[in-house]
Design an enzyme around this catalytic site. Structure first.
Site, PDB file in Angstrom:
ATOM      1  N   GLY A  82       0.839  -1.193   0.000  1.00  0.00           N
ATOM      2  CA  GLY A  82       0.000   0.000   0.000  1.00  0.00           C
ATOM      3  C   GLY A  82       0.870   1.237   0.000  1.00  0.00           C
ATOM      4  O   GLY A  82       0.630   2.184   0.740  1.00  0.00           O
ATOM      5  N   HIS A  83       1.903   1.210  -0.828  1.00  0.00           N
ATOM      6  CA  HIS A  83       2.807   2.351  -0.953  1.00  0.00           C
ATOM      7  C   HIS A  83       3.662   2.185  -2.213  1.00  0.00           C
ATOM      8  O   HIS A  83       3.655   1.134  -2.845  1.00  0.00           O
ATOM      9  CB  HIS A  83       3.697   2.483   0.295  1.00  0.00           C
ATOM     10  CG  HIS A  83       4.522   1.277   0.570  1.00  0.00           C
ATOM     11  ND1 HIS A  83       4.242   0.391   1.581  1.00  0.00           N
ATOM     12  CD2 HIS A  83       5.607   0.788  -0.065  1.00  0.00           C
ATOM     13  CE1 HIS A  83       5.138  -0.577   1.562  1.00  0.00           C
ATOM     14  NE2 HIS A  83       5.976  -0.369   0.577  1.00  0.00           N
TER      15      HIS A  83
END
Ligand code: T46
Length: 147
Positions: free
Chosen positions: A61-62
């Site tokens: 998630g990055h």
């Protein structure tokens, strides 16, 4: 055996790809080799691994501004979703003899970890929180200027 690669389209700075690792297999089992720079194309400065990931949990998630990584399913399996703002790809990693190169400026999500999964990460640099884009909006703002 020299490492071989399979090209994919994701990664506007450097293409993400599967890398088949050098292997020495015999009737005692398998031995897989990763060499800094030779296998990875970048110097390995940090090693970490995700394990005991609970069922249904997503990691990642990055995106990283500059970090390069080789992800290996050292045990078990998990799915890596890659997104460079234009293209997407999905890899189910389940073979300790294969690594997934993930370059700079690629958004990643890791999902569907098997209970026994160990995600080994070989990284090009030391930990630096400033290298992370932790929201997709911030990532896309900085991604737009890329050729
Ligand atoms: C990636 C995926 C595959 C540190 O203090 N040092 C470190 O070297 C790392 C990697 C993390 N941390 C801290 C930062 C957070 O407070 O550990 C905590 C968990 O990290 P994060 O939420 O970034 O974990 P993941 O699993 O979402 O992502 C990690 C890596 O950060 C990332 O580079 O690509 O594994």
């Amino acid at each position: 055996m020299a490492p071989s690669t399979t090209e994919t389209a994701v990664g506007r700075i450097k293409p993400c790809r599967l890398i088949e690792l050098e292997q020495h297999n015999d009737d005692r089992g398998h031995l897989s080799v990763v060499e800094s720079e030779l296998t990875t194309g970048f110097p390995i400065r940090r090693i970490y691994y995700l394990h005991n990931v609970r069922s249904g949990i997503a990691r990642g998630g990055h995106a990283h501004q500059a970090l390069e990584q080789l992800l290996i399913a050292a045990h078990g399996s998990f799915t890596v979703h890659l997104d460079d703002g234009e293209r997407r790809a999905e890899y189910r990693l389940d073979d300790p003899g294969t690594g997934l190169y993930v370059g700079p400026m690629v958004w990643r999500d890791l999902t569907e970890f098997s209970p026994d999964a160990v995600c080994l990460v070989l990284a090009s640099d030391h930990y630096d929180e400033a290298d992370y884009y932790r929201t997709y909006e911030e990532y896309m703002r900085n991604n737009r200027g890329l050729a």
